[in-house]
Design a protein around this motif. Structure first.
Motif, PDB file in Angstrom:
ATOM      1  N   ASP A   4       0.846  -1.200   0.000  1.00 27.28           N
ATOM      2  CA  ASP A   4       0.000   0.000   0.000  1.00 27.28           C
ATOM      3  C   ASP A   4       0.882   1.252   0.000  1.00 27.28           C
ATOM      4  O   ASP A   4       1.968   1.260   0.590  1.00 27.28           O
TER       5      ASP A   4
ATOM      6  N   ASP B 173     -12.655   6.171   5.042  1.00 26.70           N
ATOM      7  CA  ASP B 173     -12.973   5.354   6.216  1.00 26.70           C
ATOM      8  C   ASP B 173     -14.043   6.068   7.037  1.00 26.70           C
ATOM      9  O   ASP B 173     -13.958   7.287   7.240  1.00 26.70           O
TER      10      ASP B 173
ATOM     11  N   THR C  60      -9.852   4.368  -0.882  1.00 25.02           N
ATOM     12  CA  THR C  60      -8.850   5.078  -0.065  1.00 25.02           C
ATOM     13  C   THR C  60      -9.352   5.234   1.382  1.00 25.02           C
ATOM     14  O   THR C  60     -10.546   5.360   1.634  1.00 25.02           O
ATOM     15  N   ARG C  61      -8.381   5.225   2.261  1.00 29.68           N
ATOM     16  CA  ARG C  61      -8.715   5.347   3.681  1.00 29.68           C
ATOM     17  C   ARG C  61      -9.249   6.740   4.025  1.00 29.68           C
ATOM     18  O   ARG C  61      -9.731   6.953   5.134  1.00 29.68           O
ATOM     19  N   LYS C  62      -9.158   7.646   3.064  1.00 29.12           N
ATOM     20  CA  LYS C  62      -9.809   8.950   3.292  1.00 29.12           C
ATOM     21  C   LYS C  62     -11.300   8.746   3.499  1.00 29.12           C
ATOM     22  O   LYS C  62     -11.977   9.584   4.068  1.00 29.12           O
TER      23      LYS C  62
ATOM     24  N   GLU D 224       0.931   6.839   2.144  1.00 26.78           N
ATOM     25  CA  GLU D 224      -0.150   7.717   2.592  1.00 26.78           C
ATOM     26  C   GLU D 224      -1.290   6.902   3.222  1.00 26.78           C
ATOM     27  O   GLU D 224      -1.879   7.315   4.226  1.00 26.78           O
ATOM     28  N   GLU D 225      -1.606   5.768   2.619  1.00 25.94           N
ATOM     29  CA  GLU D 225      -2.689   4.932   3.148  1.00 25.94           C
ATOM     30  C   GLU D 225      -2.308   4.380   4.523  1.00 25.94           C
ATOM     31  O   GLU D 225      -3.141   4.287   5.435  1.00 25.94           O
ATOM     32  N   TYR D 226      -1.054   3.999   4.638  1.00 25.43           N
ATOM     33  CA  TYR D 226      -0.544   3.464   5.904  1.00 25.43           C
ATOM     34  C   TYR D 226      -0.643   4.516   7.015  1.00 25.43           C
ATOM     35  O   TYR D 226      -1.036   4.233   8.141  1.00 25.43           O
TER      36      TYR D 226
ATOM     37  N   HIS E 285     -10.322  -1.505  -0.965  1.00 24.40           N
ATOM     38  CA  HIS E 285     -10.120  -0.530   0.110  1.00 24.40           C
ATOM     39  C   HIS E 285      -9.140   0.556  -0.341  1.00 24.40           C
ATOM     40  O   HIS E 285      -9.319   1.745  -0.063  1.00 24.40           O
ATOM     41  N   LEU E 286      -8.126   0.128  -1.085  1.00 27.30           N
ATOM     42  CA  LEU E 286      -7.136   1.070  -1.594  1.00 27.30           C
ATOM     43  C   LEU E 286      -7.781   2.023  -2.609  1.00 27.30           C
ATOM     44  O   LEU E 286      -7.516   3.225  -2.601  1.00 27.30           O
TER      45      LEU E 286
ATOM     46  N   MET F 114      -2.712   7.029   7.046  1.00 24.29           N
ATOM     47  CA  MET F 114      -4.125   7.288   7.373  1.00 24.29           C
ATOM     48  C   MET F 114      -4.675   6.228   8.323  1.00 24.29           C
ATOM     49  O   MET F 114      -5.521   6.517   9.164  1.00 24.29           O
ATOM     50  N   GLU F 115      -4.170   5.011   8.186  1.00 26.34           N
ATOM     51  CA  GLU F 115      -4.628   3.942   9.090  1.00 26.34           C
ATOM     52  C   GLU F 115      -4.271   4.277  10.536  1.00 26.34           C
ATOM     53  O   GLU F 115      -4.953   3.866  11.468  1.00 26.34           O
TER      54      GLU F 115
END
Lengths: 369, 322
Positions: free
Chosen positions: A114, B235, B231-233, A117-119, B227-228, A121-122
């Protein structure tokens, strides 16, 4: 644990004049408004950022160890085991001001391809804060091939302790300046996590990880580096240079400090920043039993990683000259000594100029935290 | 979903003494079965638990999070496929398993579980039943979501769709099954060609259509890719130190109330130091268990709120307002 051959080699290497550079210390109690002037003073004390980053592509290895879903108690990762984003952001801001052309933030996040940036955000970070801190900021996950076409090979000068060379993500080659921003904390295997230990994470798990391909790197990282680096129970992918001494001890306390020293000789750190405003004691992450939050209230920087780590080791209440068996190296060899043997820098505090606050005034005995 | 559902007690020929309400029908003995004749009783329901390996340790996936045997996705899918029939889970207690977990899992998702009388668990089961009946309105609330999961969920699509729902829930991705409506993104959970043209107006309106580039051969990889792509934006919630917890997060449609239900598949082993972040900046939060209610301290974080939770048992609901 050290063989006669290594002892002689080490003695010979240590005889070389290890480089020395000044180290700056600043008291810093919070990540609030005082951070900017503190970090300006910090960098000014080592000659300013301009001479290091002006018109350069800068690669910054940050310290985001472990999974983002795991915290030390309820503490957000940045208040315990991760470099705080405000320290990263302020570094970006000041580097931008100092003329950095392009700044790349690098890390090898746990077991994933990943984007970084995604990491982040987690962990509930907002990466746009970092993207907007300088004019050209990029992220790259370096735990696999990433955006590169091939891995870059880094040869260890003076032979190396564990491997003669390492295959790394292209980002560590495609930069003019390499910066390590570490969290100041202890480490269960290597004694301390400082700017050098932070670079353990530059090794891609596609080659050096538990799920690495046997002959060629795997496409995606899987697991940590326990089997290849800590215990040596398996080899890295055969495409990469293999161990120099396959009969050497299969023990993390022997192997990890040597790999870290090798890496810092092969890919020298041009600027070491150690962030200990808020941190943790007892180990490098919440997965270590008995760990707890602590507040050293300090930031340290220098252009030589061994000198900088030596000062930080002393700030934490330890002797950077300590031998194996002495705190904090009770169960491991001293990474600073091993890096010094490779000619990376000196750990001798009597030779290192300390600017800003002094060690005695700022000392924070982390074992008592 | 009907606010009233059958709450069955397994018929063993002898009823437990005392007040049985809110149990309202019997299962398996002939008497009272009419109340269940219109119910869906999924045969694939599992005894809810953390999946254990041969060595007695919890099995985990590639991310290190424990695998859990969960039925939430199954209940939601059954409710989607036939909204007119209540869903009842008829799983038999497993050795060492938690009857309370079986009950709360079913009821948190708006279904019921066939209660088996056991003197050891009876008081806890009755307390849980009464709790959920006191909050029957939650059954009419909608999952808080950004993603619609579209597919037939039958034939060769069944396995893909079902596993996608299970894994999305495990990643704490807020989703609804079916038409995207006002949601921002939709995923086509099928190997068949996607009917993009059917959703062209929604896509033109800004909807994000997701077909995982890796395909659906490996559903775990596909769900990671979904999920990617989302995007976790996007979530709607994030959890920390929540290894064996799933969260079923609902909100009143167009209203000012919500509930994040935390189901701990480790059963009676408490989960410590769990934190939750909710993207919506709710004004107040109260932790409700079967025994008590506790006001929670919230902290503004990243546009939403973050809450440090006390040690969690098998179930807790965070009731939200504002």
């Amino acid at each position: 644990m050290i063989t006669r051959r290594e002892l002689l080699a080490g003695t010979a290497m240590a005889a070389m004049a290890a480089p020395i550079a000044p180290v700056a210390i600043q008291r810093c109690r919070t990540y609030g408004a005082g951070l900017e002037p503190t970090m300006r003073r910090l960098f000014d004390a080592i000659g300013g950022l301009g001479r290091i980053v002006n018109n350069k592509t800068v690669a910054i290895k940050v310290n985001l160890t472990g999974r983002p879903s795991q915290r030390l108690g309820h503490s957000p990762a940045e208040l315990a085991h991760w470099t705080h984003p405000r320290v990263i952001g302020m570094t970006l801001h000041l580097m931008n001001e100092a003329g950095a052309k392009r700044i790349r933030i690098l890390e090898s996040p746990w077991s994933t391809t990943d984007p970084l940036e995604e990491y982040m955000m987690e962990a509930n970070w907002d990466p746009s804060m970092l993207l907007n801190a300088a004019k050209l900021v990029e992220f790259e996950n370096t735990n696999y091939l990433g955006n590169g076409k091939q891995y870059s090979r880094f040869k260890v000068p003076n032979g190396g302790h564990m491997f003669p060379a390492y295959d790394l993500n292209h980002s560590y080659a495609d930069c003019d300046v390499f910066v390590s921003i570490a969290k100041m904390k202890e480490h269960a295997t290597a004694g301390v996590t400082l700017s050098m230990k932070n670079c353990f994470g530059i090794t891609p798990c596609t080659i050096y990880g538990d799920g690495a391909g046997e002959k060629e790197p795997s496409l995606a990282p899987s697991g940590g580096r326990g089997s290849v680096i800590h215990s040596g129970s398996r080899k890295p992918s055969l495409s990469a240079p293999q161990e120099l001494h396959p009969d050497s001890p299969r023990h993390g306390g022997y192997r990890v400090p040597r790999v870290v020293a090798d890496l810092c000789a092969a890919r020298p750190i041009d600027l070491a920043i150690i962030e200990g405003v808020e941190s943790m004691a007892g180990g490098e992450g919440p997965w270590i039993r008995g760990t707890r939050r602590c507040s050293p209230g300090v930031i340290i920087a220098g252009t030589n990683a061994v000198c900088t780590d030596a000062v930080a080791t002393a700030v934490l209440g330890f002797d950077p000259m300590a031998k194996r068996g002495m705190a904090p190296f009770e169960n491991c060899d001293n990474t600073l000594e091993l890096a010094e043997q490779l000619g990376v820098g000196s750990r001798d505090l009597s030779k290192i100029e300390v600017a800003g606050a002094q060690i005695a005034d700022i000392r924070y005995d982390i074992r008592k935290a | 979903m009907p606010p009233s559902i059958p709450l069955p007690l397994r018929w063993t020929g002898k009823l437990p003494a005392g007040e049985l309400a809110p149990l309202n029908c019997l299962f398996g003995g002939g008497e009272g079965m009419s109340a269940l004749q219109g119910a869906q009783i999924p045969k694939r329901a599992l005894w809810p638990s953390v999946r254990m390996g041969r060595g007695g340790n919890a099995e985990s996936g590639p991310t290190g999070a424990p695998w859990i045997n969960a039925n939430g996705w199954l209940i939601r899918l059954a409710q989607y496929l036939d909204a007119s029939k209540p869903v009842v889970l008829d799983t038999k207690p497993a050795a060492g398993g938690s009857a309370l977990l079986a009950l709360v899992e079913a009821m948190a998702y708006g279904a019921s579980w066939v209660v088996t009388h056991s003197p050891e668990t009876w008081q806890g089961v009755l307390a849980a039943l009464r709790f959920f009946e006191a909050h029957a309105e939650w059954r009419t609330w909608e999952p808080v979501a950004e993603l619609a999961v579209i597919g037939s969920f039958t034939g060769e699509d069944a396995l893909i769709g079902e596993e996608a729902l299970n894994l999305l829930a495990r990643r704490q991705v807020g989703y609804r099954i079916g038409e995207p409506g006002d949601l921002r993104a939709a995923v086509w959970a099928s190997k068949r060609p996607a009917p993009r043209e059917k959703y062209s107006a929604w896509i033109r309106g800004g909807g994000k259509w997701i077909e995982p580039a890796v395909g659906w051969g490996d559903v775990y990889a596909a769900v990671s890719a979904v999920h990617l792509a989302l995007t976790r934006k996007r979530d709607v919630m994030r959890l920390w130190n929540a290894g064996s917890i799933n969260c079923h997060y609902l909100a009143e449609k167009g209203g000012r109330r919500g509930v994040a239900q935390l189901i701990n598949y480790a059963g009676n082993r408490s989960s410590d130091d769990t934190s939750i972040w909710l993207a919506r900046p709710w004004k107040s939060a109260v932790l409700s268990t079967f025994e008590k209610q506790t006001a929670l301290k919230t902290r503004a974080s990243n546009g939403g709120i973050e809450i440090a939770l006390p040690p969690l048992g098998v179930y807790a609901a965070i009731e939200l307002e504002g």
